[in-house]
Enzyme design. Structure first.
Site, PDB file in Angstrom:
ATOM      1  N   ASP A 298       0.814  -1.214   0.000  1.00  0.00           N
ATOM      2  CA  ASP A 298       0.000   0.000   0.000  1.00  0.00           C
ATOM      3  C   ASP A 298       0.848   1.264   0.000  1.00  0.00           C
ATOM      4  OD1 ASP A 298      -2.045  -1.793   0.262  1.00  0.00           O
ATOM      5  OD2 ASP A 298      -2.928  -0.879   2.049  1.00  0.00           O
ATOM      6  N   HIS A 440       3.705  -2.244   3.110  1.00  0.00           N
ATOM      7  CA  HIS A 440       3.784  -0.903   2.529  1.00  0.00           C
ATOM      8  C   HIS A 440       5.137  -0.724   1.844  1.00  0.00           C
ATOM      9  CE1 HIS A 440       0.724  -0.558   5.671  1.00  0.00           C
ATOM     10  NE2 HIS A 440       0.201   0.431   4.969  1.00  0.00           N
TER      11      HIS A 440
END
Length: 474
Positions: A298, A440
């Site tokens: 992400d 991430h």
């Protein structure tokens, strides 16, 4: 710190226009920011293509924890180190205050700090940061513009756009044009603008329009009662030009007629190379016969972290899904193209990472549509999946988009634990067949954890596939 909930601009005396917003809106376009209570007009501030800024890095930070939801970003532009340092200090102070307050007392507030380039041309750089802090009373909206003078080699405040000997006339005109506006208070204005320190704070958000005018925005409570919201005054080019400082005039010219490049005197160091890995074809992994898992990343793309990650994935012929943030896609479309070219899936993670459940249907659609458009511009293909920030989704969010939502089975909490070994072990310990792992690619430590994850799980018989491939195989 992000354009304005505005009423229609009024042209006064042929040279001066003023727009006053009395609702708690954001200082960025509806598509880029948190909730607003009223319709807004498009900002006349010229858009800037951040992908043209050589060496640009977007400094991002966020959580995926609904009990402590925050997302912050600001640009790091080569040559503008003092300006970057100023933005970093402001953002980190806001985040520290939020985490110490809202996150420790169980508040349902959210912190969102997003950025917008006002001008990036020649030797002039202008950036606006917009903050939406829902942890306290009031709208929680504030915005500040940062300016860098490449000729002087230094960062300056918005007030520096106005010459010292013209500031009294400038302020007097602002006051005259605000008089009579609903919610404006003369006593508050005088008290705020008379003190040098508070004056600099109140006049910290200025931006030139495409035709050379100057927008001056006051946050809620600075020149009127807080419920009156934000006030915006737009001065025409004819009115404001005589009051501008030498830097202000250069910033005005560069905004009106931007050059093709930005040169702030930084050494000519090329950015990280973009990987050229190319998928050999469609993934034919049969997840009914073998053990599959989907790694998802992400908040990117980020330079150079995403490029490094793509190299790691290519070494193991692993495919992954990237849930990208629109403002980062705009800054690094080359990395998004590289993701797609290597056979990875590119999904939508909103424009600037707000809690979508707190937005109106129009704002939700704008957050997702704007990001999908940026992804399509980069890859030629619209995404089919989206990951709602913080995993926050409700019936309203579902009703305004045809994108399919994707949550996760394994949360590495890598945003909290910046430890590559800990992140890798978290995935290795919790990995399960057909699982979806949340990571991430904006954190170097998370990227550094990937080789160990790929090496260990490959040895255990796992195959790394995209979310769509996983779903289609079940």
């Amino acid at each position: 710190m992000r354009t304005h909930t505005l009423l229609p601009s009024l042209l006064l005396l042929g040279t001066l226009s003023i727009t006053t917003a009395c609702s708690p809106g954001s200082s960025e376009p509806a598509s880029a920011g948190p909730p607003r209570a009223a319709a807004e007009s498009p900002s006349p501030v010229r858009s800037v293509d951040p992908s043209k800024i050589k060496g640009l890095q977007i400094v991002s930070n966020s959580s995926e924890q609904r009990s402590c939801p925050f997302a912050t970003s600001y640009p790091d532009v080569p040559g503008a180190e003092t300006m970057t340092a100023a933005m970093k200090k402001d953002v980190e102070q806001r985040l520290a205050t939020f985490r110490e307050g809202a996150c420790s007392n169980g508040s349902r507030g959210e912190l969102n700090v997003s950025h917008r380039f006002l001008v990036a041309s020649g030797d002039v750089l202008g950036v606006r940061l917009t903050t939406q802090d829902g942890s306290g009373a009031g709208s929680g909206l504030s915005a500040k513009s940062y300016w860098y003078d490449g000729d002087a080699g230094d960062y300056g405040t918005a007030l520096g756009l106005i010459a010292d000997d013209s500031r009294d006339a400038f302020i007097s005109t602002l006051k005259d044009e605000l008089k009579g506006r609903e919610g404006f208070d003369t006593t508050t204005f005088d008290g705020t603008l008379s003190d040098p320190a508070s004056r600099a704070t109140a006049l910290d958000n200025m931006a030139f329009t495409a035709d050379g005018g100057l927008e001056v925005t006051f946050d809620s409570g600075e020149v009127g009662a807080p419920p009156a919201g934000t006030f915006l005054v737009t001065l025409s080019k004819k009115t404001v030009t005589p009051w501008l400082s030498a830097f202000g005039k250069r910033a005005q010219r560069q905004t009106m007629s931007p050059s093709r490049s930005l040169d702030l005197g930084a050494p000519n160091t090329p950015g990280p190379a973009v990987p050229t890995h190319t998928a050999s074809g469609d993934d034919d992994t049969d997840c009914k016969k073998v053990t599959c898992i989907a790694l998802t990343f992400d908040d990117g793309p980020a330079a150079p972290e995403t490029a490094t990650l793509l190299d790691y994935l290519a070494q193991y012929k692993a495919r992954a899904t990237f849930f990208t943030v629109g403002q980062n896609v705009a800054a690094h479309p080359d990395l998004v193209r590289a993701e797609a070219r290597a056979g990875h899936e590119v999904g939508n993670h909103s424009w600037n990472h707000p809690d979508l459940t707190k937005l109106t249907p129009e704002q939700i659609a704008s957050q997702l549509n704007r990001t999908s458009a940026a992804i399509k511009a980069a890859t030629g293909k619209e995404p089919t999946l989206f990951r709602p920030p913080y995993g926050a989704i409700n019936a309203t969010v579902r009703s305004v988009t045809s994108l399919s939502p994707v949550l996760w089975d394994v949360d590495t909490e890598d945003w909290k634990y910046r430890d590559a070994a800990k992140v890798a072990q978290s995935v290795i310990d919790k990995a399960q067949r057909n699982g979806v792992v949340l990571m991430h690619d904006i954190h170097p430590t998370s990227v550094a954890a990937v080789p160990q994850i790929l090496r260990t799980l490959t040895a255990r018989g796992f195959h790394f596939v995209t979310v769509s491939h996983l779903r289609a195989s079940l």
